[in-house]
Design an enzyme around this catalytic site. Structure first.
Site, PDB file in Angstrom:
ATOM      1  N   SER A 182       2.242  -2.062  10.155  1.00  0.00           N
ATOM      2  CA  SER A 182       3.732  -1.917  10.527  1.00  0.00           C
ATOM      3  C   SER A 182       4.343  -3.194  10.202  1.00  0.00           C
ATOM      4  CB  SER A 182       4.090  -1.451  11.907  1.00  0.00           C
ATOM      5  OG  SER A 182       3.487  -0.102  12.107  1.00  0.00           O
ATOM      6  N   HIS A 189      -9.860   1.015   4.278  1.00  0.00           N
ATOM      7  CA  HIS A 189      -8.563   1.073   4.935  1.00  0.00           C
ATOM      8  C   HIS A 189      -8.776   2.207   6.080  1.00  0.00           C
ATOM      9  CE1 HIS A 189      -4.421   2.532   6.204  1.00  0.00           C
ATOM     10  NE2 HIS A 189      -3.971   1.315   5.595  1.00  0.00           N
ATOM     11  N   ASN A 248       0.843  -0.925  -0.109  1.00  0.00           N
ATOM     12  CA  ASN A 248       0.079   0.020  -0.224  1.00  0.00           C
ATOM     13  C   ASN A 248       1.095   1.389  -0.019  1.00  0.00           C
ATOM     14  OD1 ASN A 248      -1.748   1.880   0.324  1.00  0.00           O
ATOM     15  ND2 ASN A 248      -2.416   1.378   2.567  1.00  0.00           N
ATOM     16  N   GLY A 255       2.563  -1.229   4.384  1.00  0.00           N
ATOM     17  CA  GLY A 255       2.727   0.019   4.249  1.00  0.00           C
ATOM     18  C   GLY A 255       4.028   0.630   4.160  1.00  0.00           C
ATOM     19  N   GLY A 256       4.722   1.348   4.923  1.00  0.00           N
ATOM     20  CA  GLY A 256       5.922   1.911   4.912  1.00  0.00           C
ATOM     21  C   GLY A 256       7.101   1.067   4.137  1.00  0.00           C
ATOM     22  N   GLU A 276      -7.403   4.619   7.449  1.00  0.00           N
ATOM     23  CA  GLU A 276      -7.256   6.023   7.066  1.00  0.00           C
ATOM     24  C   GLU A 276      -8.282   6.536   6.190  1.00  0.00           C
ATOM     25  OE1 GLU A 276      -3.195   5.593   5.096  1.00  0.00           O
ATOM     26  OE2 GLU A 276      -2.519   5.133   6.978  1.00  0.00           O
ATOM     27  N   LYS A 322       0.233   4.135  -0.369  1.00  0.00           N
ATOM     28  CA  LYS A 322      -0.368   5.622  -0.006  1.00  0.00           C
ATOM     29  C   LYS A 322      -0.328   6.463  -0.880  1.00  0.00           C
ATOM     30  CE  LYS A 322      -0.400   3.253   4.743  1.00  0.00           C
ATOM     31  NZ  LYS A 322      -0.452   3.574   6.128  1.00  0.00           N
ATOM     32  N   GLY A 358       1.167   3.190  11.204  1.00  0.00           N
ATOM     33  CA  GLY A 358       1.795   4.509  11.186  1.00  0.00           C
ATOM     34  C   GLY A 358       2.446   4.753  12.640  1.00  0.00           C
ATOM     35  N   GLU A 368      -6.034  -5.134   9.931  1.00  0.00           N
ATOM     36  CA  GLU A 368      -5.255  -4.005  10.128  1.00  0.00           C
ATOM     37  C   GLU A 368      -5.716  -3.439  11.533  1.00  0.00           C
ATOM     38  OE1 GLU A 368      -3.112  -2.686   6.205  1.00  0.00           O
ATOM     39  OE2 GLU A 368      -4.449  -1.121   6.788  1.00  0.00           O
TER      40      GLU A 368
HETATM   41  C1  3PY Z   1       0.476   0.269   7.350  1.00  0.00           C
HETATM   42  O1  3PY Z   1       1.209  -0.753   7.185  1.00  0.00           O
HETATM   43  O2  3PY Z   1       0.981   1.108   7.813  1.00  0.00           O
HETATM   44  C2  3PY Z   1      -0.825  -0.026   6.677  1.00  0.00           C
HETATM   45  O3  3PY Z   1      -1.422   1.060   6.558  1.00  0.00           O
HETATM   46  C3  3PY Z   1      -0.936  -1.097   5.481  1.00  0.00           C
HETATM   47  O4  3PY Z   1      -1.940  -0.595   4.844  1.00  0.00           O
END
Ligand code: 3PY
Length: 254
Positions: free
Chosen positions: A216, A98, A9, A237-238, A100, A11, A176, A170
């Site tokens: 994470s 998601h 992802n 994510g990151g 967010e 983002k 984050g 998640e």
């Molecule tokens: C994360 O790992 O921060 C995510 O939001 C994955 O979607």
């Protein structure tokens, strides 16, 4: 056996050139290093979709997805993008729900259920995200919250339609924040989700549904998370913005 998937992802990151270049790197590394049957899905900002879907052609097991769609077919919805438009880029998946999007853009279960329908109608596979906030975890209500998100967002689907859905657990408190659910905490919720699917649909459908862990996830914690019996991969994510880290996570299934 269930499909194993590692989805990235991205983002709201990377300009067009950076996106294409990162995707090319990932595809080349996957070609050279991945020997398992796991699938890789890169969910990028809309601007990259067409270019990276072209690059993915000819690499089995690598697919491209969006991070959102609007549920209407077409018309005066300035700034929105429909499922059909996403599909026309060559993308095959879309992340929906998601945390967010739920938190910053007010997407509720009803809106999400309509987005799921629009995605499936146009042949996109929804990666449907569910998860509890820190408060909900600490108050012990997390099973209730997840059950409600499933019920209102996705349990209107028929058995047949549900077979084209991927779920992602998640925990919002792990997004984050650098915090990750322990393998035991994640497994507990994944098993709960699978049992809930068996009750709502049937055991075969529950056993065949891919349920990803997100929050994470990185090359260090992925091996323990992915070795849990009900965790079928990750939504990353990151770490999906670094080709080496992302491909190392994919290779956990080698
Ligand atoms: C994360 O790992 O921060 C995510 O939001 C994955 O979607």
């Amino acid at each position: 056996m269930r499909n194993k998937i590692v989805a990235g992802n991205w983002k709201m990151n990377l300009d067009h050139q950076q996106g294409v270049s990162l995707f090319s790197e990932i595809v080349n590394m996957v070609k050279d290093e991945v020997i398992g049957h796991q699938q890789v899905v890169i969910c990028s900002p809309f601007i990259h979709l067409h270019s990276i879907a072209q690059l993915a052609k000819g690499t089995p097991g690598v697919a491209v997805g969006a991070q959102n769609i609007y549920f209407e077919e077409a018309g005066a919805y300035t700034g929105e993008i429909s499922a059909a438009q996403v599909k026309s880029t060559g993308a095959t998946h879309v992340i929906l729900g998601h945390s967010e999007r739920r938190a910053y853009f007010g997407e509720d279960d009803y809106v999400l259920s309509k987005k799921v329908d629009a995605a499936l109608k146009h042949g996109l596979i929804p990666i449907f995200c569910i998860g509890e906030t820190r408060e909900e975890r600490e108050s012990g209500r997390y099973f209730e919250v997840i059950n409600e998100q499933l019920k209102k967002g996705i349990f209107h689907l028929s058995n047949e339609a549900f077979e084209n859905v991927v779920l992602a657990y998640e925990p919002v408190w792990a997004i984050g924040t650098g915090l990750t659910a322990s393998p035991e905490q994640a497994q507990e919720v994944h098993a709960f989700i699978r049992n809930t699917l068996a009750e709502q649909y049937n055991q075969d459908l529950a056993d065949g549904t891919t349920i990803l862990y997100g929050g994470s996830c990185n090359p260090k914690n992925a091996p323990d998370l992915f070795s849990q019996p009900d965790i079928d991969g990750g939504l990353i994510g990151g770490a999906s913005l670094k080709s080496r880290d992302f491909v190392d996570i994919v290779k956990v299934f080698n």
